[in-house]
Write a protein that holds these residues in place. Structure first.
Motif, PDB file in Angstrom:
ATOM      1  N   ASN A 136       0.968  -1.183  -0.266  1.00 28.23           N
ATOM      2  CA  ASN A 136       0.080   0.551  -0.469  1.00 28.23           C
ATOM      3  C   ASN A 136       0.916   1.223   0.188  1.00 28.23           C
ATOM      4  O   ASN A 136       0.572   2.144  -0.623  1.00 28.23           O
ATOM      5  CB  ASN A 136      -0.733  -0.371   0.990  1.00 28.23           C
ATOM      6  N   GLN A 137       1.803   1.512   1.104  1.00 32.44           N
ATOM      7  CA  GLN A 137       2.654   2.398   0.827  1.00 32.44           C
ATOM      8  C   GLN A 137       3.925   2.650  -0.752  1.00 32.44           C
ATOM      9  O   GLN A 137       3.066   4.099  -1.349  1.00 32.44           O
ATOM     10  CB  GLN A 137       3.818   1.752   2.399  1.00 32.44           C
ATOM     11  N   GLN A 138       3.600   1.798  -1.334  1.00 30.98           N
ATOM     12  CA  GLN A 138       4.618   1.541  -2.592  1.00 30.98           C
ATOM     13  C   GLN A 138       3.232   2.411  -3.583  1.00 30.98           C
ATOM     14  O   GLN A 138       3.447   3.475  -4.419  1.00 30.98           O
ATOM     15  CB  GLN A 138       4.642  -0.201  -3.380  1.00 30.98           C
ATOM     16  N   LYS A 139       2.479   2.166  -3.321  1.00 30.34           N
ATOM     17  CA  LYS A 139       0.946   2.051  -4.060  1.00 30.34           C
ATOM     18  C   LYS A 139       1.176   3.448  -4.241  1.00 30.34           C
ATOM     19  O   LYS A 139       0.614   4.961  -4.964  1.00 30.34           O
ATOM     20  CB  LYS A 139       0.055   1.709  -4.794  1.00 30.34           C
ATOM     21  N   TYR A 140       1.093   4.173  -2.661  1.00 26.39           N
ATOM     22  CA  TYR A 140       0.754   5.204  -2.448  1.00 26.39           C
ATOM     23  C   TYR A 140       1.472   6.541  -2.860  1.00 26.39           C
ATOM     24  O   TYR A 140       1.387   7.378  -3.727  1.00 26.39           O
ATOM     25  CB  TYR A 140       0.955   5.482  -0.625  1.00 26.39           C
ATOM     26  N   ASP A 141       2.912   6.425  -2.406  1.00 24.70           N
ATOM     27  CA  ASP A 141       4.130   6.674  -3.357  1.00 24.70           C
ATOM     28  C   ASP A 141       3.852   6.530  -4.697  1.00 24.70           C
ATOM     29  O   ASP A 141       4.612   8.042  -4.989  1.00 24.70           O
ATOM     30  CB  ASP A 141       5.427   6.166  -2.868  1.00 24.70           C
ATOM     31  N   TYR A 147     -11.455  11.597  -7.591  1.00 19.67           N
ATOM     32  CA  TYR A 147     -11.671  10.260  -7.443  1.00 19.67           C
ATOM     33  C   TYR A 147     -13.187   9.931  -8.272  1.00 19.67           C
ATOM     34  O   TYR A 147     -14.260  10.141  -7.774  1.00 19.67           O
ATOM     35  CB  TYR A 147     -11.724   9.820  -6.052  1.00 19.67           C
ATOM     36  N   ASP A 148     -13.152   8.502  -8.328  1.00 15.47           N
ATOM     37  CA  ASP A 148     -13.659   7.439  -8.665  1.00 15.47           C
ATOM     38  C   ASP A 148     -14.402   7.204  -7.605  1.00 15.47           C
ATOM     39  O   ASP A 148     -13.186   7.515  -6.549  1.00 15.47           O
ATOM     40  CB  ASP A 148     -14.092   6.692  -9.768  1.00 15.47           C
ATOM     41  N   PRO A 169     -12.389   0.364   3.126  1.00 18.27           N
ATOM     42  CA  PRO A 169     -10.841   1.811   2.022  1.00 18.27           C
ATOM     43  C   PRO A 169     -10.024   0.870   1.325  1.00 18.27           C
ATOM     44  O   PRO A 169      -9.437  -0.081   1.616  1.00 18.27           O
ATOM     45  CB  PRO A 169     -10.346   2.509   3.119  1.00 18.27           C
ATOM     46  N   ILE A 170      -9.874   1.340  -0.132  1.00 20.45           N
ATOM     47  CA  ILE A 170      -8.463   1.036  -1.099  1.00 20.45           C
ATOM     48  C   ILE A 170      -7.364   2.008  -0.213  1.00 20.45           C
ATOM     49  O   ILE A 170      -7.546   3.437  -0.929  1.00 20.45           O
ATOM     50  CB  ILE A 170      -8.933   1.446  -2.355  1.00 20.45           C
ATOM     51  N   GLU A 171      -6.965   1.803   1.235  1.00 22.56           N
ATOM     52  CA  GLU A 171      -5.918   2.138   1.850  1.00 22.56           C
ATOM     53  C   GLU A 171      -5.533   3.340   1.171  1.00 22.56           C
ATOM     54  O   GLU A 171      -5.542   4.295   1.438  1.00 22.56           O
ATOM     55  CB  GLU A 171      -6.047   1.333   2.847  1.00 22.56           C
ATOM     56  N   TYR A 172      -4.122   3.462   0.053  1.00 22.20           N
ATOM     57  CA  TYR A 172      -3.438   4.334  -0.468  1.00 22.20           C
ATOM     58  C   TYR A 172      -4.315   5.067  -2.068  1.00 22.20           C
ATOM     59  O   TYR A 172      -3.313   6.689  -1.506  1.00 22.20           O
ATOM     60  CB  TYR A 172      -2.752   2.954  -1.765  1.00 22.20           C
ATOM     61  N   VAL A 173      -5.417   5.013  -1.927  1.00 23.74           N
ATOM     62  CA  VAL A 173      -6.266   5.635  -2.529  1.00 23.74           C
ATOM     63  C   VAL A 173      -6.934   6.639  -1.289  1.00 23.74           C
ATOM     64  O   VAL A 173      -7.050   8.116  -1.846  1.00 23.74           O
ATOM     65  CB  VAL A 173      -7.248   5.767  -3.803  1.00 23.74           C
ATOM     66  N   VAL A 174      -7.694   6.283  -0.404  1.00 27.98           N
ATOM     67  CA  VAL A 174      -8.293   6.604   0.946  1.00 27.98           C
ATOM     68  C   VAL A 174      -6.758   7.921   0.983  1.00 27.98           C
ATOM     69  O   VAL A 174      -7.479   9.390   1.661  1.00 27.98           O
ATOM     70  CB  VAL A 174      -8.890   6.232   1.477  1.00 27.98           C
ATOM     71  N   HIS A 203      -4.211   8.839   0.229  1.00 28.51           N
ATOM     72  CA  HIS A 203      -3.837  10.297  -0.835  1.00 28.51           C
ATOM     73  C   HIS A 203      -4.814  10.955  -0.813  1.00 28.51           C
ATOM     74  O   HIS A 203      -4.417  12.586  -0.460  1.00 28.51           O
ATOM     75  CB  HIS A 203      -3.981   9.581  -2.725  1.00 28.51           C
ATOM     76  N   LEU A 204      -6.463  11.142  -0.775  1.00 28.90           N
ATOM     77  CA  LEU A 204      -7.436  12.662  -0.555  1.00 28.90           C
ATOM     78  C   LEU A 204      -7.410  12.891   1.047  1.00 28.90           C
ATOM     79  O   LEU A 204      -6.792  14.212   0.470  1.00 28.90           O
ATOM     80  CB  LEU A 204      -8.969  11.403  -0.772  1.00 28.90           C
ATOM     81  N   LYS A 205      -7.672  12.189   1.669  1.00 25.96           N
ATOM     82  CA  LYS A 205      -6.611  13.014   3.016  1.00 25.96           C
ATOM     83  C   LYS A 205      -5.675  13.813   3.320  1.00 25.96           C
ATOM     84  O   LYS A 205      -6.024  14.727   3.713  1.00 25.96           O
ATOM     85  CB  LYS A 205      -6.457  11.616   3.796  1.00 25.96           C
ATOM     86  N   ASN A 206      -5.021  13.355   2.956  1.00 28.66           N
ATOM     87  CA  ASN A 206      -3.582  13.837   2.540  1.00 28.66           C
ATOM     88  C   ASN A 206      -3.291  14.614   1.304  1.00 28.66           C
ATOM     89  O   ASN A 206      -2.440  16.198   2.285  1.00 28.66           O
ATOM     90  CB  ASN A 206      -1.996  13.429   2.379  1.00 28.66           C
ATOM     91  N   HIS A 207      -4.312  14.988   0.877  1.00 27.70           N
ATOM     92  CA  HIS A 207      -4.190  15.966  -0.423  1.00 27.70           C
ATOM     93  C   HIS A 207      -5.766  16.890   0.124  1.00 27.70           C
ATOM     94  O   HIS A 207      -5.664  18.072  -1.036  1.00 27.70           O
ATOM     95  CB  HIS A 207      -4.541  15.874  -1.768  1.00 27.70           C
ATOM     96  N   ALA A 208      -6.554  16.891   0.794  1.00 27.27           N
ATOM     97  CA  ALA A 208      -7.302  17.477   0.764  1.00 27.27           C
ATOM     98  C   ALA A 208      -7.459  18.554   1.742  1.00 27.27           C
ATOM     99  O   ALA A 208      -6.256  19.162   2.647  1.00 27.27           O
ATOM    100  CB  ALA A 208      -8.589  16.887   2.270  1.00 27.27           C
ATOM    101  N   GLY A 209      -7.494  20.098   1.636  1.00 29.50           N
ATOM    102  CA  GLY A 209      -7.204  21.065   1.457  1.00 29.50           C
ATOM    103  C   GLY A 209      -5.827  21.980   0.455  1.00 29.50           C
ATOM    104  O   GLY A 209      -5.884  22.984   0.842  1.00 29.50           O
TER     105      GLY A 209
END
Length: 206
Positions: free
Chosen positions: A5-10, A25-26, A104-109, A111-117
């Motif tokens: 998940n970390q690899q995909k998140y990165d 996001y879909d 959740p699809i953890e790496y996508v969720v 990503h959304l959380k960390n970019h909100a704002g």
């Protein structure tokens, strides 16, 4: 997150480091790990009416409005489901028995959380508004989503560009400054038709 998940998140973070002003996001299969649940409900509703269908068609048509999927099922299986009735039965089954268990699809969720704002956030889905709002609530991200465009809210759904263009318009962001996150061909086709860049979240790492 685990190592994969970390690899995909990165990988997602790297792709999204450009002059983007909005992330779109879909939901099902992109933020929410619920595609098996959707397949199960299609299969169960069809079986209750005496028709055995395979789940492959659901994968193939990921992102399509349910009514359009039912029309394709009728065509391929030579059956005659009422698409509105099937949609209602499937929705009731999914909402009552499956939605609360959404993971959740953890790496996508993340990503959304960390970019909100930092960028504007929208969700563009072929699902019903009630179900998508509930799914986002279960995932704990409903309050981070500024714009939601769902089935029936534009003249055409995916693979047409209408839903993505509506989300961009509501956010006040030009299409070329939007990045779309998808897991299906219909969503990618819609993003391309809208003039938006996109990423297939299920094909980040070969």
């Amino acid at each position: 997150m685990d190592a994969l998940n970390q690899q995909k998140y990165d990988a997602l973070v790297k792709i999204s480091q450009d002059n983007f002003k909005a992330f779109l996001y879909d939901c099902d299969g992109t933020l929410a790990d619920n595609m098996q649940a959707h397949k199960d409900t299609y299969i169960r509703v069809a079986a209750e009416q005496g028709v055995a269908i395979e789940g492959d068609i659901i994968d193939e048509l990921a992102g399509w409005p349910i009514i359009k999927v039912v029309e394709q099922i009728n065509e391929r299986y030579g059956c005659s489901f009422d698409s509105e009735e099937f949609n209602a039965l499937k929705y009731k089954l999914y909402y009552n028995e499956y939605i609360e268990r959404t993971q959740p699809i953890e790496y996508v969720v993340n990503h959304l959380k960390n970019h909100a704002g930092q960028v504007r956030i929208g969700v563009v889905s072929g699902g019903s508004r009630e179900a998508i709002q509930k799914t986002l609530q279960v995932l704990g991200i409903d309050h981070m989503v500024e714009v939601l465009v769902c089935a029936g809210e534009t003249e055409h759904g995916k693979p047409y560009p209408d839903p993505f263009l509506k989300a961009a318009e509501q956010l006040g962001i030009a299409p070329e400054h939007c990045l779309v996150f998808e897991d299906g061909d219909a969503g990618v086709q819609a993003a391309e038709a809208a003039g938006m860049r996109w990423v297939r979240i299920d094909k980040l790492i070969s």
